[in-house]
Structures are given as C-alpha cells and as structure tokens.
Design an enzyme around this catalytic site. Structure first.
Site, PDB file in Angstrom:
ATOM      1  N   ARG A 121       0.737  -1.286   0.037  1.00  0.00           N
ATOM      2  CA  ARG A 121      -0.189  -0.060   0.151  1.00  0.00           C
ATOM      3  C   ARG A 121       0.837   1.218   0.211  1.00  0.00           C
ATOM      4  NH1 ARG A 121      -1.184   1.575   4.598  1.00  0.00           N
ATOM      5  NH2 ARG A 121      -2.048  -0.541   5.470  1.00  0.00           N
ATOM      6  N   TYR A 129     -17.922  17.453 -14.332  1.00  0.00           N
ATOM      7  CA  TYR A 129     -18.200  15.717 -14.454  1.00  0.00           C
ATOM      8  C   TYR A 129     -18.998  15.783 -13.161  1.00  0.00           C
ATOM      9  CZ  TYR A 129     -18.057  10.783 -13.561  1.00  0.00           C
ATOM     10  OH  TYR A 129     -18.218   9.604 -13.578  1.00  0.00           O
ATOM     11  N   ASP A 141      -8.483  19.794 -13.039  1.00  0.00           N
ATOM     12  CA  ASP A 141      -9.132  18.574 -13.579  1.00  0.00           C
ATOM     13  C   ASP A 141      -8.524  18.575 -14.965  1.00  0.00           C
ATOM     14  OD1 ASP A 141     -10.131  16.419 -14.493  1.00  0.00           O
ATOM     15  OD2 ASP A 141     -11.692  16.236 -13.073  1.00  0.00           O
ATOM     16  N   LYS A 162      -8.777   7.778 -18.549  1.00  0.00           N
ATOM     17  CA  LYS A 162      -9.259   8.322 -20.136  1.00  0.00           C
ATOM     18  C   LYS A 162      -8.058   8.300 -21.027  1.00  0.00           C
ATOM     19  CE  LYS A 162     -12.784   8.620 -17.971  1.00  0.00           C
ATOM     20  NZ  LYS A 162     -13.334   9.094 -16.760  1.00  0.00           N
TER      21      LYS A 162
HETATM   22  O1  P1T Z   1     -13.963   7.717 -13.332  1.00  0.00           O
HETATM   23  P1  P1T Z   1     -12.811   7.839 -12.663  1.00  0.00           P
HETATM   24  O2  P1T Z   1     -11.455   7.590 -13.152  1.00  0.00           O
HETATM   25  O3  P1T Z   1     -13.097   7.781 -11.196  1.00  0.00           O
HETATM   26  O4  P1T Z   1     -12.675   9.711 -13.064  1.00  0.00           O
HETATM   27  C1  P1T Z   1     -13.765  10.567 -12.597  1.00  0.00           C
HETATM   28  C2  P1T Z   1     -13.558  11.673 -13.463  1.00  0.00           C
HETATM   29  C3  P1T Z   1     -12.964  12.799 -13.070  1.00  0.00           C
HETATM   30  N1  P1T Z   1     -12.836  14.170 -13.894  1.00  0.00           N
HETATM   31  C4  P1T Z   1     -13.394  14.102 -15.201  1.00  0.00           C
HETATM   32  C5  P1T Z   1     -13.263  15.375 -15.748  1.00  0.00           C
HETATM   33  C6  P1T Z   1     -13.916  13.067 -15.477  1.00  0.00           C
HETATM   34  O5  P1T Z   1     -14.717  13.105 -16.790  1.00  0.00           O
HETATM   35  C7  P1T Z   1     -14.251  11.633 -14.881  1.00  0.00           C
HETATM   36  C8  P1T Z   1     -14.946  10.631 -15.584  1.00  0.00           C
HETATM   37  N2  P1T Z   1     -15.837  10.997 -16.358  1.00  0.00           N
HETATM   38  C9  P1T Z   1     -16.634   9.917 -17.162  1.00  0.00           C
HETATM   39  C10 P1T Z   1     -16.405   8.833 -16.666  1.00  0.00           C
HETATM   40  C11 P1T Z   1     -17.336  10.478 -18.286  1.00  0.00           C
HETATM   41  O6  P1T Z   1     -17.976   9.733 -19.048  1.00  0.00           O
HETATM   42  O7  P1T Z   1     -17.518  11.597 -18.361  1.00  0.00           O
END
Ligand code: P1T
Length: 381
Positions: free
Chosen positions: A46, A98, A170, A195
């Site tokens: 961890r 988001y 972000d 992403k």
């Molecule tokens: O899904 P995750 O890895 O926890 O990330 C969250 C997140 C944070 N910031 C932005 C700008 C994001 O677009 C996302 C996740 N977004 C999607 C799953 C979506 O389809 O927009």
C-alpha cells in the site's frame, strides 16, 4: 526532454535484475526484510510498489511536476484533495463539471462540513466576487465536461494566489499532452487516467501531480493512510498506454476538428460545443493554454427532445454508446441520463446541459467512417 521522449523514457529504467525493458508488474503485497526495518526501500505494497513508483515518476515528468501520487480512480484522487480540507472550508468550483465530481463535493463532503459553491469560472470576476476568508480551494475543470467551456487557468490561479487559496485543475479532458496546468500556476493537477492517459478503455485509474514538496508529502500521507491505491497490473497498463499518448491525442484532435465542422453544417444540429471554433467564447484562451483543442465534442439537436437524442445514440455503429472517454475507439453518450445524471435538472439546464445534448469522444479511427456513422444516425430523426 521533449514530451514525446518523456512518454517513453521518463522514470523508466530497464529492470536491474533481468534487463527487462518493460517495467515488471510487481504483483506482491509485501517485501522480505533482513531484520526489522532492514529492507530495500519497500515495506508494504500500500505504501510503495515499484511498478507504481515508475508510473508516478513518468506522470510527474509529463506534467512538469516533482511528484505524482496514483490512485485507484480519478474520483479516489479527488477524494484525497478533499481530505486536505476541514469543516467550514469553502470550495469554489466550475458550474459545468463531471457529474461524479459534483456528486462527491455535494453528497459526500457537504455532510462533513465542506461548503462547495458552483460558478461560471470562464468569468474570473464571478469567482473573485464569491471568495471569502473561508475559501480554501478553487476547483477548475477545463475544458469542461460536457459543455467544453474554457477556464483561463493562469488568471484563476493568480486570483487564488492573491487570496492564498489552493488550486486544483482537473486536466482529464485535455491530457498532459495538450495542457500543463502547473506551468500556468496551479498547485495540483488531477487526471482520471482512465481516459486519455490510459487510452485503451481497459483500466480505471487516477493521479495527482504537484511541484511543492510539502503538498506532495501531505498527499502521499493521505494516499497511504486512506489506502485508495491502484494495483500493479493497472499501473503497468497505464504505463504502456502512456507510450503512445502524444500520437493518439494528435490523431484524435485532428479527427475531432473534422467531425465538429461536419456537425456544425448539419441541418438537424442546432449547436456544436468545440473550443476549436473561432466563434467559441473560450477559443483564444484555449489557443493560448492548450496545444490543440482536444477530441471531445458535444452538440444539441434542433428537434430538442430526449427521444431524438436516444434515436441518434442507438443508431450509431462505430460510435459505441457508453460512459467514459479518451480511448482509441469513439464513444457517444447522453450526459443528462448517463455521466451527469447526478446533477439536478435545474442545475444542468443553467449551463445548457439539455435532455437532447449528445457528447462524443472522438477516437483514432478513419474520420470518413466516423462521419458516415453519424450521418446515418442523424438520418433516423
Ligand atoms: O472515472 P474516474 O477515473 O473515477 O474519473 C472521474 C472523472 C474525473 N474528472 C473528469 C473530468 C471525468 O470526466 C471523470 C470521469 N468521467 C466519465 C466517466 C465520463 O464519461 O465523463
């Protein structure tokens, strides 16, 4: 080192025990110690894992930071930032972001005493107006999800510095290839590495990147104390994805510019959100702070009904209807019922997130095929 070289080499050394060119997946939960405290720098997985350490070094280099801290998802990375705050601290955030980020601030952290406020951050004056002595964090998302608004990172960070407020950007929609917020004055950069960074729709992963040693120590402490760490296999997959980040994002941006132009001319489309258009209110800022305009496009239909949006979504074949973005394959989504369903309708409507808004994540397929796919789906309404 230039960006394309960093993606392949930064933080990566051939494995000293075998010469393996790819960073091994250290699938272990613990490490042998010769005696209590006598170890090789690794005690418990961890706290430290060599696959994760290689990835963290690489990510820090991509964002021109000193430290990266990896998490099991983008929202777990965000959660660590929230834990820097305490009850009664105020957060000012973009009002178009988001849905999951909104949900974490409002449904998880408001009950713990944090006070999120949402404003149109593309207007820096409206941010400065609502700063109080309790404002401790400015949460910037740019380009925004899903309206593709642009926030002037440098301007907002200058305001934050004046008031001694922490900033987190972000950077998920841009990727580190297109935009580097630390260079523009931000304190923390967040990515949902699920992403563009991972890029192949096969891992959920998140990271924070900073360039201040004290902030890095606090976030490393939270990572270890709260434990939302990614597994070594996931770190390996992200490292592998990063090696083509620049090439993938370049091609996706080229495709997006062509798709956005096609949609703009389409008789059934009422508006297209894409910062590459000169008419986009944030175009000049995007041009100054990004290398290209990204590969996300959203658009609205003239016949603005939920049913017609659904018809388009269910009639594409190359664009797969799915949440997420930033992979090599193109995706189509309906923010109101999918990624942004947790935002109340009256809040969504304020930023133009209607029931007929459609979001595209443009991949790296042949753009002629992508356009033909959209053309045929739009014929169905
Ligand atoms: O899904 P995750 O890895 O926890 O990330 C969250 C997140 C944070 N910031 C932005 C700008 C994001 O677009 C996302 C996740 N977004 C999607 C799953 C979506 O389809 O927009």
């Amino acid at each position: 080192m230039k960006f394309a070289t960093k993606t392949i080499h930064a933080g990566i050394e051939p494995d000293p025990s075998t010469g393996a060119i790819m960073t091994p997946i250290f699938q272990t939960s613990t490490y042998a110690q010769e005696g209590s405290g006598n170890h090789k720098g690794f005690e418990y997985a961890r706290t430290q894992n060599p696959t994760r350490s290689a990835l963290e070094k690489n990510l820090a280099a991509l964002e021109n930071g000193t430290d990266a801290i990896c998490f099991g998802s983008g929202l777990a990375a965000m959660d660590a930032v929230m834990k820097l705050l305490k009850p009664n601290d105020e957060i000012i955030s973009t009002n178009d972001l988001y849905g999951g980020s909104y949900r974490q601030m409002v449904r998880v952290y408001e009950p713990f005493g944090l006070k999120p406020k949402f404003v149109d951050m593309s207007d820096p004056k409206s941010v400065e107006k609502i700063i109080t002595k309790n404002t401790k964090l400015l949460w910037i998302e740019t380009p925004t999800n899903p309206m593709l608004n642009i926030v002037d990172i440098e301007k907002i960070c200058k305001i934050a510095k004046k008031h001694n407020i922490l900033t987190c950007v972000d950077n998920t929609f841009a990727s580190p290839y297109l935009q580097n917020p630390l260079d523009l004055g931000a304190d923390i950069v967040l990515h949902s590495a699920t992403k563009y960074i991972g890029g192949h729709s096969d891992v959920v992963h998140g990271c924070l990147i900073v360039k201040d040693a004290e902030l890095a120590a606090k976030l490393h402490f939270i990572q270890n104390a709260c434990g939302a760490v990614p597994g070594p296999m996931d770190c390996f997959l992200i490292l592998r994805g990063i090696k083509t980040l620049h090439i993938r994002v370049q091609r996706a941006c080229e495709n997006a510019a062509i798709v956005a132009k096609f949609l703009k001319k389409h008789p059934k489309v009422s508006s297209v959100n894409y910062p590459g258009f000169k008419s986009h209110p944030g175009h000049k800022i995007a041009k100054a702070q990004m290398r290209d305009f990204g590969a996300m496009v959203s658009f609205d239909l003239k016949s603005d009904s939920f049913e017609n949006a659904q018809k388009v979504l269910s009639n594409t074949h190359l664009f797969t209807c799915a949440e997420s973005l930033g992979g090599v394959e193109s995706l189509i989504g309906h923010p109101a019922s999918m990624t942004h369903a947790s935002i109340p309708k009256e809040e969504r409507m304020k930023v133009g997130l209607t029931d007929s808004l459609i979001r595209l994540s443009i991949g790296i397929e042949d753009v002629d095929d992508l356009i033909e796919d959209l053309e045929k789906a739009l014929e169905q309404i």
